[in-house]
Design an enzyme around this catalytic site. Structure first.
Site, short mmCIF file in Angstrom:
data_model
loop_
_atom_site.label_atom_id
_atom_site.label_comp_id
_atom_site.label_asym_id
_atom_site.label_seq_id
_atom_site.Cartn_x
_atom_site.Cartn_y
_atom_site.Cartn_z
N ASP A 1 31.22 58.12 44.99
CA ASP A 1 32.51 58.20 44.33
C ASP A 1 32.44 57.74 42.88
O ASP A 1 33.18 58.22 42.02
CB ASP A 1 33.54 57.36 45.09
CG ASP A 1 33.98 58.03 46.39
OD1 ASP A 1 33.64 59.20 46.60
OD2 ASP A 1 34.66 57.37 47.19
N GLY A 2 31.54 56.79 42.59
CA GLY A 2 31.41 56.32 41.22
C GLY A 2 30.99 57.43 40.28
O GLY A 2 31.55 57.58 39.18
N ASN B 1 41.65 56.50 39.37
CA ASN B 1 41.96 55.75 40.59
C ASN B 1 43.11 54.77 40.39
O ASN B 1 44.16 54.90 41.01
CB ASN B 1 40.73 54.99 41.08
CG ASN B 1 39.90 55.80 42.05
OD1 ASN B 1 40.24 56.94 42.38
ND2 ASN B 1 38.80 55.23 42.50
N GLU B 2 42.89 53.76 39.54
CA GLU B 2 43.93 52.74 39.38
C GLU B 2 43.74 51.97 38.08
O GLU B 2 42.66 51.92 37.51
CB GLU B 2 43.93 51.75 40.55
CG GLU B 2 42.82 50.71 40.53
CD GLU B 2 41.51 51.20 41.08
OE1 GLU B 2 40.46 50.86 40.47
OE2 GLU B 2 41.50 51.92 42.09
N ASP C 1 46.76 36.79 42.31
CA ASP C 1 45.43 37.03 41.75
C ASP C 1 45.45 38.22 40.81
O ASP C 1 44.62 38.33 39.91
CB ASP C 1 44.43 37.29 42.87
CG ASP C 1 43.95 36.01 43.54
OD1 ASP C 1 44.31 34.92 43.08
OD2 ASP C 1 43.21 36.12 44.53
N THR D 1 43.20 55.25 48.29
CA THR D 1 42.28 54.86 49.37
C THR D 1 41.17 53.96 48.88
O THR D 1 40.27 53.62 49.66
CB THR D 1 41.66 56.12 50.01
OG1 THR D 1 40.98 56.86 49.00
CG2 THR D 1 42.72 56.99 50.66
N ASN E 1 43.28 49.93 46.06
CA ASN E 1 44.64 49.82 46.56
C ASN E 1 44.68 49.60 48.08
O ASN E 1 45.42 48.74 48.58
CB ASN E 1 45.43 51.08 46.19
CG ASN E 1 46.81 51.12 46.81
OD1 ASN E 1 47.70 50.39 46.42
ND2 ASN E 1 46.99 51.99 47.79
N LEU E 2 43.88 50.35 48.81
CA LEU E 2 43.85 50.21 50.26
C LEU E 2 43.28 48.85 50.66
O LEU E 2 43.77 48.20 51.59
CB LEU E 2 43.04 51.34 50.88
CG LEU E 2 42.92 51.34 52.41
CD1 LEU E 2 44.30 51.40 53.07
CD2 LEU E 2 42.06 52.50 52.88
N SER E 3 42.25 48.40 49.95
CA SER E 3 41.67 47.09 50.24
C SER E 3 42.67 45.97 49.99
O SER E 3 42.60 44.92 50.63
CB SER E 3 40.42 46.86 49.38
OG SER E 3 39.43 47.82 49.68
#
Length: 266
Positions: A55-56, A125-126, A155, A166, A169-171
């Protein structure tokens, strides 16, 4: 209200392919094999860019060719491959012709640091903000110029696109968003106060402003995918609808199927 963008099959030429690979041995072997079999042209000349890795690499390739109109098809030769298709050498042009194309728009992150300098970066992504020291961050959050949280002690906090929902954000226990959803996820990271706040779903046209309270004592960094700015004072985030990237997925295992699989994973 804006209509969702079309996601599906388009007529795509597959005569000229450009292969890009990560540095891993597995990806480099795939690069040699596929280049020998299908040829390998420079990305500027390609009909489709094929990214070989995880994905990177897919994110790096999307950033590099965002706005060029060139579709990008990933095949997993890395450790993480949610954005990638299954690796197979056979019938690649046919797979590309049958693939579904998903248009995506990045987030634009505009930062003013503590010295007063401005920075701009984009995220597929974010955009995430994280404390830099042992002390929790104190943040004030506004949406469309209206203050929604006077103080969030945490944090950090992030704004995720559907494509990134996914990932980090999901983590952080944020919601998974279908790729066609006209939404953004605003998700706290280890919120201390208000402890029960779990974040928000925002329309994709919303503008999110985050001010760092007490920035010298409690410094905060801001990151758009791989671009990090440290010691920030305030951050503004919005979707850049003027820039588009094109991701390709096999029609028998498209984005919606991946999202449903992830939602029912336990």
């Amino acid at each position: 209200m804006d209509q969702p963008e079309a996601i599906g099959r388009r007529a795509v030429k597959t005569e000229k392919l450009a292969f890009l690979a990560s540095d891993t041995e597995e990806a480099q072997q795939a690069l040699d094999q596929l280049s020998t079999r299908y040829g390998n042209v420079p990305p500027k000349e390609a009909d489709v860019i094929v990214a070989l890795g995880g994905d990177g690499l897919m994110l790096q390739t999307l950033h590099a060719y965002m706005g060029t109109g060139k579709p990008i098809y990933g095949m997993n030769r890395g450790s993480v491959g949610f954005l990638m298709n299954e690796y197979r050498e056979d019938d690649l042009p046919e797979r590309l012709q049958e693939a579904d194309i998903t248009p995506i728009h990045p987030l634009c992150m505009e930062v003013v640091d503590q010295a007063g300098y401005g920075h701009v970066a984009r995220a597929i992504n974010e955009v995430s903000m994280l404390r830099q020291t042992s002390q929790a961050a104190r943040l004030k959050i506004s949406v469309d110029d209206r203050v929604r949280l006077e103080e969030l002690i945490c944090d950090g906090v992030l704004v995720a696109t559907p494509a990134g929902s996914t990932a980090y954000n999901l983590s952080a226990h944020g919601p998974i968003l279908p790729i066609s959803a006209q939404l953004l996820a605003l998700t706290p990271i280890s919120a201390f106060r208000p402890r029960r706040w779990r974040g928000a779903l925002l329309p994709n046209h919303a503008k999110v402003d985050i001010e760092v309270l007490d920035p010298h004592k409690r410094p905060v960094s801001a990151t758009a995918d791989h671009t990090e700015i440290r010691h920030v004072a305030k951050v503004s985030i919005h979707e850049d609808s003027n820039v588009e990237g094109l991701m390709m997925f096999d029609s028998d295992h498209g984005w919606d199927e991946r999202i449903l699989t992830e939602m029912f994973r336990y």
